[in-house]
Design a protein around this motif. Structure first.
Motif, PDB file in Angstrom:
ATOM      1  N   MET A 226      -2.183   2.207  17.469  1.00  0.00           N
ATOM      2  CA  MET A 226      -0.805   1.954  17.048  1.00  0.00           C
ATOM      3  C   MET A 226      -0.737   1.567  15.576  1.00  0.00           C
ATOM      4  N   ARG A 227      -1.756   0.797  15.154  1.00  0.00           N
ATOM      5  CA  ARG A 227      -1.772   0.398  13.732  1.00  0.00           C
ATOM      6  C   ARG A 227      -1.956   1.613  12.838  1.00  0.00           C
ATOM      7  N   VAL A 228      -2.903   2.499  13.251  1.00  0.00           N
ATOM      8  CA  VAL A 228      -3.140   3.714  12.461  1.00  0.00           C
ATOM      9  C   VAL A 228      -1.858   4.535  12.398  1.00  0.00           C
ATOM     10  N   LEU A 229      -1.206   4.654  13.566  1.00  0.00           N
ATOM     11  CA  LEU A 229       0.043   5.419  13.611  1.00  0.00           C
ATOM     12  C   LEU A 229       1.084   4.810  12.679  1.00  0.00           C
ATOM     13  N   ASP A 230       1.169   3.473  12.746  1.00  0.00           N
ATOM     14  CA  ASP A 230       2.151   2.782  11.935  1.00  0.00           C
ATOM     15  C   ASP A 230       1.863   2.983  10.447  1.00  0.00           C
ATOM     16  N   GLU A 231       0.558   2.884  10.107  1.00  0.00           N
ATOM     17  CA  GLU A 231       0.194   3.090   8.698  1.00  0.00           C
ATOM     18  C   GLU A 231       0.544   4.499   8.255  1.00  0.00           C
ATOM     19  N   SER A 232       0.206   5.484   9.118  1.00  0.00           N
ATOM     20  CA  SER A 232       0.457   6.859   8.689  1.00  0.00           C
ATOM     21  C   SER A 232       1.960   7.133   8.617  1.00  0.00           C
ATOM     22  N   ARG A 233       2.721   6.436   9.480  1.00  0.00           N
ATOM     23  CA  ARG A 233       4.180   6.593   9.408  1.00  0.00           C
ATOM     24  C   ARG A 233       4.707   6.028   8.087  1.00  0.00           C
ATOM     25  N   GLN A 234       4.178   4.829   7.733  1.00  0.00           N
ATOM     26  CA  GLN A 234       4.621   4.219   6.471  1.00  0.00           C
ATOM     27  C   GLN A 234       4.241   5.090   5.271  1.00  0.00           C
ATOM     28  N   GLU A 235       3.001   5.629   5.356  1.00  0.00           N
ATOM     29  CA  GLU A 235       2.532   6.474   4.254  1.00  0.00           C
ATOM     30  C   GLU A 235       3.416   7.718   4.147  1.00  0.00           C
ATOM     31  N   PHE A 236       3.742   8.270   5.344  1.00  0.00           N
ATOM     32  CA  PHE A 236       4.576   9.465   5.351  1.00  0.00           C
ATOM     33  C   PHE A 236       5.941   9.178   4.733  1.00  0.00           C
ATOM     34  N   VAL A 237       6.532   8.048   5.123  1.00  0.00           N
ATOM     35  CA  VAL A 237       7.864   7.702   4.586  1.00  0.00           C
ATOM     36  C   VAL A 237       7.784   7.535   3.066  1.00  0.00           C
ATOM     37  N   SER A 238       6.702   6.876   2.613  1.00  0.00           N
ATOM     38  CA  SER A 238       6.629   6.652   1.151  1.00  0.00           C
ATOM     39  C   SER A 238       6.376   7.982   0.428  1.00  0.00           C
ATOM     40  N   ASN A 239       5.560   8.867   1.054  1.00  0.00           N
ATOM     41  CA  ASN A 239       5.368  10.188   0.450  1.00  0.00           C
ATOM     42  C   ASN A 239       6.661  10.983   0.386  1.00  0.00           C
ATOM     43  N   VAL A 240       7.400  10.951   1.507  1.00  0.00           N
ATOM     44  CA  VAL A 240       8.660  11.699   1.552  1.00  0.00           C
ATOM     45  C   VAL A 240       9.599  11.200   0.461  1.00  0.00           C
ATOM     46  N   SER A 241       9.725   9.852   0.370  1.00  0.00           N
ATOM     47  CA  SER A 241      10.637   9.295  -0.629  1.00  0.00           C
ATOM     48  C   SER A 241      10.211   9.738  -2.028  1.00  0.00           C
ATOM     49  N   HIS A 242       8.887   9.663  -2.257  1.00  0.00           N
ATOM     50  CA  HIS A 242       8.383  10.037  -3.576  1.00  0.00           C
ATOM     51  C   HIS A 242       8.695  11.506  -3.874  1.00  0.00           C
ATOM     52  N   GLU A 243       8.364  12.371  -2.900  1.00  0.00           N
ATOM     53  CA  GLU A 243       8.569  13.809  -3.114  1.00  0.00           C
ATOM     54  C   GLU A 243      10.044  14.137  -3.301  1.00  0.00           C
ATOM     55  N   LEU A 244      10.900  13.446  -2.564  1.00  0.00           N
ATOM     56  CA  LEU A 244      12.327  13.722  -2.690  1.00  0.00           C
ATOM     57  C   LEU A 244      12.883  13.191  -4.011  1.00  0.00           C
ATOM     58  N   LYS A 245      12.239  12.126  -4.512  1.00  0.00           N
ATOM     59  CA  LYS A 245      12.741  11.519  -5.760  1.00  0.00           C
ATOM     60  C   LYS A 245      12.380  12.343  -6.988  1.00  0.00           C
ATOM     61  N   THR A 246      11.204  13.027  -6.914  1.00  0.00           N
ATOM     62  CA  THR A 246      10.728  13.744  -8.103  1.00  0.00           C
ATOM     63  C   THR A 246      11.768  14.750  -8.646  1.00  0.00           C
ATOM     64  N   PRO A 247      12.286  15.658  -7.807  1.00  0.00           N
ATOM     65  CA  PRO A 247      13.294  16.586  -8.353  1.00  0.00           C
ATOM     66  C   PRO A 247      14.527  15.848  -8.861  1.00  0.00           C
ATOM     67  N   LEU A 248      14.913  14.776  -8.153  1.00  0.00           N
ATOM     68  CA  LEU A 248      16.108  14.019  -8.581  1.00  0.00           C
ATOM     69  C   LEU A 248      15.884  13.404  -9.963  1.00  0.00           C
ATOM     70  N   THR A 249      14.688  12.849 -10.182  1.00  0.00           N
ATOM     71  CA  THR A 249      14.371  12.248 -11.491  1.00  0.00           C
ATOM     72  C   THR A 249      14.455  13.314 -12.589  1.00  0.00           C
ATOM     73  N   SER A 250      13.885  14.493 -12.292  1.00  0.00           N
ATOM     74  CA  SER A 250      13.935  15.576 -13.287  1.00  0.00           C
ATOM     75  C   SER A 250      15.387  15.918 -13.612  1.00  0.00           C
ATOM     76  N   MET A 251      16.178  16.044 -12.540  1.00  0.00           N
ATOM     77  CA  MET A 251      17.588  16.404 -12.761  1.00  0.00           C
ATOM     78  C   MET A 251      18.286  15.345 -13.600  1.00  0.00           C
ATOM     79  N   LYS A 252      17.996  14.093 -13.311  1.00  0.00           N
ATOM     80  CA  LYS A 252      18.629  12.979 -14.048  1.00  0.00           C
ATOM     81  C   LYS A 252      18.241  13.059 -15.525  1.00  0.00           C
ATOM     82  N   VAL A 253      16.964  13.303 -15.792  1.00  0.00           N
ATOM     83  CA  VAL A 253      16.492  13.391 -17.181  1.00  0.00           C
ATOM     84  C   VAL A 253      17.197  14.531 -17.903  1.00  0.00           C
TER      85      VAL A 253
END
Ligand code: ADP
Length: 458
Positions: A226-253
């Motif tokens: 469960m801990r591994v699952l939880d960690e991978s879920r957290q990692e996934f969420v942070s990756n998703v946020s990062h990946e989704l933010k990158t194009p937005l940051t470019s657009m903002k710039v």
């Protein structure tokens, strides 16, 4: 546990005591009645030898009769041939006639012996010479069983005291034992509670019994998973946020730099708007891929299994991708060794193979080739996607199926991608209980091999 132990301690003891007391009473009554019967027989013989039936005045015999009656706390009646009571130790029915059923039967030679409901042993013995037929009289004797009852009551009293002491000891022992036996289970419960309420992150370790040790180990495994699952879920969420933010940051710039210029030329606007459109496209692609991945991760229950012609499926995929391939002048070949029909979820499998062939084109060189082959045996069908592309470095091979992993971040600028394509492909293959493998040589090309059962295994 306490109730079981109490039952084990109490029930056999109670049954034993009840049966012992019961058997004591019945044995005592039967031995007393045999004894009385013997005494009466001796007396009957004496009556004959003293001709008592003719003359009941013998002091000796009368004394003996009274003594015997007294000894058994009972009564003796002697009846002569005329059914007349010639002697009654109670002096109640002397000279009276006693033509009772019992006496009549006794005159016919039968001995009677019975226990009355009020607790008296009653005996009727014919008085006759041992070798003669004629019964000369009847001896009726009764004896009280009061003393036996009193003894049994005294015994019950003793048993009750013993039981009280025994009961207290057994109960105390049962409480102690049940507490000791249940303690490890209680410790497991407390440990689980500590962990579930978040007060402890330590492993559960109750080693009192083999079973509790095994339960602890299994539970620790689940917690680790469960801990591994939880960690991978957290990692996934942070990756998703990062990946989704990158194009937005470019657009903002891009947007900010346009806004900062007082009078930017139209060409610059057009160029920047073009870039912004590209970023929007990229954002769109990431979201589409994420949605596909989420769909893939759903349980097999949502699979839409149907019988499909795999040759047709692959041909259609290649046909759709040919325009992209032709941009780089890449040759695409489908080699099919036999017609293959399999039970698959067409939508998910199309997405998986599309991603693999798309990659084979994307990471290929100008004038390269992509080779797709299909074969089958009696159990599985096999699809290979080979390309003449740039290949994947060995150290990356273990990671390429992970979400958002891209081999070289630098070439990700040149070649568009989200790092989700292979994760989607793998989960589509796994949901069909299949397998996917990769082999690659940098600079020479890559081969993805997929194996899927012909019949869907639920
Ligand atoms: P992407 O969207 O980046 O293509 P994938 O999950 O499909 O994401 O692939 C992960 C990475 O694996 C890619 O970024 C690429 O570096 C590498 N890769 C996948 N397929 C190939 C291939 N056929 N040839 C070379 N590299 C590949």
């Amino acid at each position: 546990m306490l109730l079981v132990l109490l039952a084990i301690g109490w029930v056999p003891m109670a049954l034993m005591a009840a049966s012992l007391l019961g058997s004591y009473q019945s044995r005592a009554v039967s031995s007393r009645s045999t004894e009385l019967q013997n005494q009466c027989r001796i007396l009957a013989n004496q009556l004959l030898s003293y001709h008592y039936l003719d003359d009941p005045s013998s002091e000796l015999i009368n004394g003996e009769l009274s003594q015997l009656a007294g000894m058994y706390d009972g009564r003796i009646i002697i009846i002569d041939q005329d059914f007349q009571a010639i002697r009654d130790t109670y002096d109640l029915i002397e000279d009276k006639y006693v033509p009772s059923e019992e006496v009549i039967r006794c005159f016919q030679g039968q001995t009677a012996n019975q226990l009355t409901p009020d607790g008296f042993i009653e005996i009727a013995i014919p008085i006759k010479e041992s070798d003669a037929e004629t019964v000369q009289g009847v001896l009726l004797a009764s004896a009280s069983t009061d003393s036996i009852r009193v003894n049994a009551e005294a015994l019950s009293g003793n048993a009750a005291v013993f039981f009280l002491v025994y009961g207290i000891l057994v109960t105390a022992l049962a409480i102690l034992l049940s507490h000791l036996l249940v303690r490890p289970v209680e410790r497991i419960r407390a440990g689980l509670h500590e962990i579930s309420s978040g007060h402890s992150t330590e492993d559960l370790a109750v080693k009192s019994y083999t079973e509790t040790e095994e339960i602890s180990e299994e539970f620790n495994k689940i917690v680790t998973q469960m801990r591994v699952l939880d960690e991978s879920r957290q990692e996934f969420v942070s990756n998703v946020s990062h990946e989704l933010k990158t194009p937005l940051t470019s657009m903002k710039v891009l947007a900010d730099s346009l806004l900062m210029q007082e009078e930017a030329p139209v060409e610059l606007y057009k160029e920047f708007m073009g870039d912004i459109a590209e970023e929007i496209e990229r954002e769109n692609k990431i979201i589409t891929d994420l949605l596909s991945l989420v769909k893939m991760d759903k349980k097999a229950a949502t699979l839409n299994i149907e019988s499909a012609d795999i040759n047709d499926l692959l041909e259609l995929i290649l046909k759709r991708l040919r325009p992209i391939a032709s941009k780089k002048n890449i040759e695409m070949v489908l080699e099919s060794f036999r017609p293959v029909t399999a039970e698959v979820d067409v939508g998910r499998l199309t997405l998986a193979f599309t991603n693999l062939v798309e990659n084979a084109i994307k990471y290929n060189k100008e004038n390269g080739w992509v080779h797709v082959s299909l074969d089958a045996d009696h159990k599985f069908f096999y699809v290979k996607i080979m390309d003449s592309g740039m290949g994947i470095p060995e150290e990356s091979l273990d990671y390429i199926f992970e979400r958002f992993y891209r081999v070289d971040k630098s070439h990700s600028n040149e070649i568009d991608g989200t790092g989700l394509g292979l994760a989607i492909a793998k989960s589509a293959v796994l949901v069909h209980k299949g397998a996917i493998k990769v082999s690659s040589q940098v600079g020479e090309g890559t081969t993805f091999s997929v194996r899927i059962p012909l019949n869907y295994i639920a």
